[in-house]
Design a protein around this motif. Structure first.
Motif, mmCIF file in Angstrom:
data_model
loop_
_atom_site.group_PDB
_atom_site.id
_atom_site.type_symbol
_atom_site.label_atom_id
_atom_site.label_comp_id
_atom_site.label_asym_id
_atom_site.label_seq_id
_atom_site.Cartn_x
_atom_site.Cartn_y
_atom_site.Cartn_z
ATOM 1 N N GLY A 102 18.047 -24.956 -25.569
ATOM 2 C CA GLY A 102 18.035 -23.818 -24.661
ATOM 3 C C GLY A 102 17.440 -24.191 -23.318
ATOM 4 O O GLY A 102 16.365 -24.790 -23.254
ATOM 5 N N VAL A 103 18.144 -23.858 -22.254
ATOM 6 C CA VAL A 103 17.690 -24.172 -20.897
ATOM 7 C C VAL A 103 17.776 -22.922 -20.038
ATOM 8 O O VAL A 103 18.444 -21.942 -20.383
ATOM 9 N N GLY A 104 17.090 -22.958 -18.912
ATOM 10 C CA GLY A 104 17.064 -21.806 -18.024
ATOM 11 C C GLY A 104 17.626 -22.097 -16.653
ATOM 12 O O GLY A 104 18.338 -23.085 -16.440
ATOM 13 N N ALA A 105 17.252 -21.237 -15.692
ATOM 14 C CA ALA A 105 17.775 -21.363 -14.330
ATOM 15 C C ALA A 105 17.260 -22.606 -13.631
ATOM 16 O O ALA A 105 17.856 -23.068 -12.656
ATOM 17 N N ASP A 106 16.151 -23.179 -14.140
ATOM 18 C CA ASP A 106 15.576 -24.363 -13.495
ATOM 19 C C ASP A 106 16.178 -25.654 -14.019
ATOM 20 O O ASP A 106 15.759 -26.745 -13.608
ATOM 21 N N TYR A 107 17.162 -25.559 -14.911
ATOM 22 C CA TYR A 107 17.700 -26.769 -15.540
ATOM 23 C C TYR A 107 18.491 -27.600 -14.532
ATOM 24 O O TYR A 107 19.258 -27.074 -13.732
ATOM 25 N N LYS A 108 18.310 -28.911 -14.592
ATOM 26 C CA LYS A 108 18.961 -29.842 -13.665
ATOM 27 C C LYS A 108 20.321 -30.239 -14.232
ATOM 28 O O LYS A 108 20.456 -31.226 -14.955
ATOM 29 N N TRP A 109 21.349 -29.479 -13.868
ATOM 30 C CA TRP A 109 22.686 -29.706 -14.412
ATOM 31 C C TRP A 109 23.349 -30.957 -13.857
ATOM 32 O O TRP A 109 24.337 -31.440 -14.428
#
Length: 411
Positions: free
Chosen positions: A124-131
């Motif tokens: 699970g990742v959020g808006a800060d995840y480095k895609w």
């Protein structure tokens, strides 16, 4: 010096050169230097390229440093939450070597379809995840957006998609076990928006990436609780030093671990490439210098009369030695020119067309990656010229033992 260089060049450009005894020896020496340079350039480029690519892939799915609770289990799933209210989050400003930090939460689950099922780790990742790290490996679809409302979008590996017979746009059920006995599993339905293929079997066969809020709800965590933090460093060569600083800047209840520690078996294997590169460089330099020594000796013996005449005209030993050393340098430069040209062309072909394929189960990549840097190519050339020139000083000493009288009479 100009006269010496002119005489040296005439040794390899005169009309009688092609028919001389030294002609095939010189050609072999030039070819040996060219082949040696090709081997050195390719070995260094592929060795460094493979190391960098594998490091990038591991970091893409784990970050460079992971911050977890001390009481977390040894698996990738996170059971004990950590508060997001930390001095180092969302910006790790206290450690200059850190470039990014992101919050994640992982949990083991089982994907069940009509025809198959697979065990997975839901990350699970959020808006800060480095895609950006995964975007490179996206082969189909698009990346999800978790910056707004909770959604069911996920990205899944091509390996899992093929085994489960799923495509972009398909939905599937995932079962997450609850803690404790005699409890029914949590069921979540997700939709595939993108499919990635990293070529790293250990990750492709395990991970799917989705919204961290699903993990928070399943684990009954608060909105400000996460499973771990992933930290990215600016310079991988400084990962150990940055890791120590990160550890000092976190509370006593938290533990930090670099990917070198977490995947020590992979990085120990990668260190073997450094040894292999050194062995190849040494062997190629030895082969090149031996061939050049032989070529120089043949040239000296073949031009004995010329040496005698030059000495009779007043040339000292060092002047005559320089003529042959200039000649040898000219041959070395010819070999380096062709070696660099062929080596760089091979690297460019591999970089843009991926001709050489590798088994990802053994090498963690599906094709041989290359690292092209003019700096290390220049160093290889300089190193080769320096070593060859120093070694050639030894056979050129024979010139000092040649007597002008005997040399002129030499037949």
């Amino acid at each position: 010096m100009n006269l010496e260089y002119f005489i040296a060049k005439r040794l390899v450009t005169a009309k009688d050169y092609k028919s001389s005894i030294s002609a095939p020896i010189i050609k072999i020496a030039i070819a040996a230097i060219a082949i040696g340079m090709v081997m050195m350039i390719v070995s260094v480029a592929t060795g460094i390229g493979l190391q960098q690519k594998i490091r990038e892939k591991i970091a893409a799915f784990n970050g460079h440093i992971t911050i977890t609770n001390y009481d977390s289990n040894q698996s990738d799933a996170t059971l004990t939450p950590i508060s997001k209210n930390q001095s180092f989050y969302p910006k790790f400003t206290s450690v200059p070597g850190v470039s990014h930090i992101q919050a994640i939460a992982s949990k083991a689950g089982i994907i069940r379809t009509e025809n198959a099922f697979e065990g997975i780790i839901f990350k699970g990742v959020g808006a800060d995840y480095k895609w950006d790290n995964i975007k490179e490996y996206l082969v189909e679809g698009k990346l999800p957006d978790f910056s707004k409302n909770l959604n069911e979008d996920v990205v899944i590996s091509q390996f899992l998609a093929n085994r489960l017979h799923l495509r972009v746009g398909d939905a599937f059920n995932t079962f997450f076990m609850k803690e404790g006995e005699n409890k029914l599993p949590n069921i979540r339905r997700f939709k595939i928006t993108g499919i990635f293929n990293s070529g790293f079997q250990e990750f492709d066969a395990t991970y799917i990436v989705g919204d961290i809020r699903h993990m928070q709800r399943i684990n009954k965590w608060k909105a400000d609780q996460v499973g771990a933090f992933e930290v990215f460093v600016k310079d991988f060569d400084q990962i150990k030093e940055v890791g120590d600083q990160v550890y000092k800047q976190t509370s006593s209840t938290l533990d930090t671990k670099t990917i070198i520690e977490k995947y020590s078996y992979i990085f120990e294997w990668l260190q073997l490439f450094d040894f292999n590169i050194i062995v190849i460089l040494v062997v190629m330099i030895i082969v090149a210098t031996i061939n050049m020594v032989v070529a120089l000796l043949v040239l000296i013996l073949e031009r004995t009369q010329m040496i005698g005449i030059l000495k009779a005209l007043g040339a000292n030993n060092w002047t005559v030695r320089k003529i042959f050393l200039y000649n040898a340098s000219y041959l070395i430069l010819r070999g380096l020119f062709w070696g660099n040209l062929i080596g760089i062309v091979i690297l460019l072909i591999q970089q843009y067309f991926g001709v050489i394929k590798l088994n990802p189960e053994n090498y963690y990549v599906d094709q041989a990656p290359v690292y092209i840097n003019l700096g290390y190519i220049a160093l290889l050339n300089l190193f080769t010229i320096t070593v060859c020139f120093i070694v050639l000083l030894i056979p050129s000493y024979i010139i000092t033992k040649i007597s002008p009288v005997k040399a002129i009479r030499y037949d």
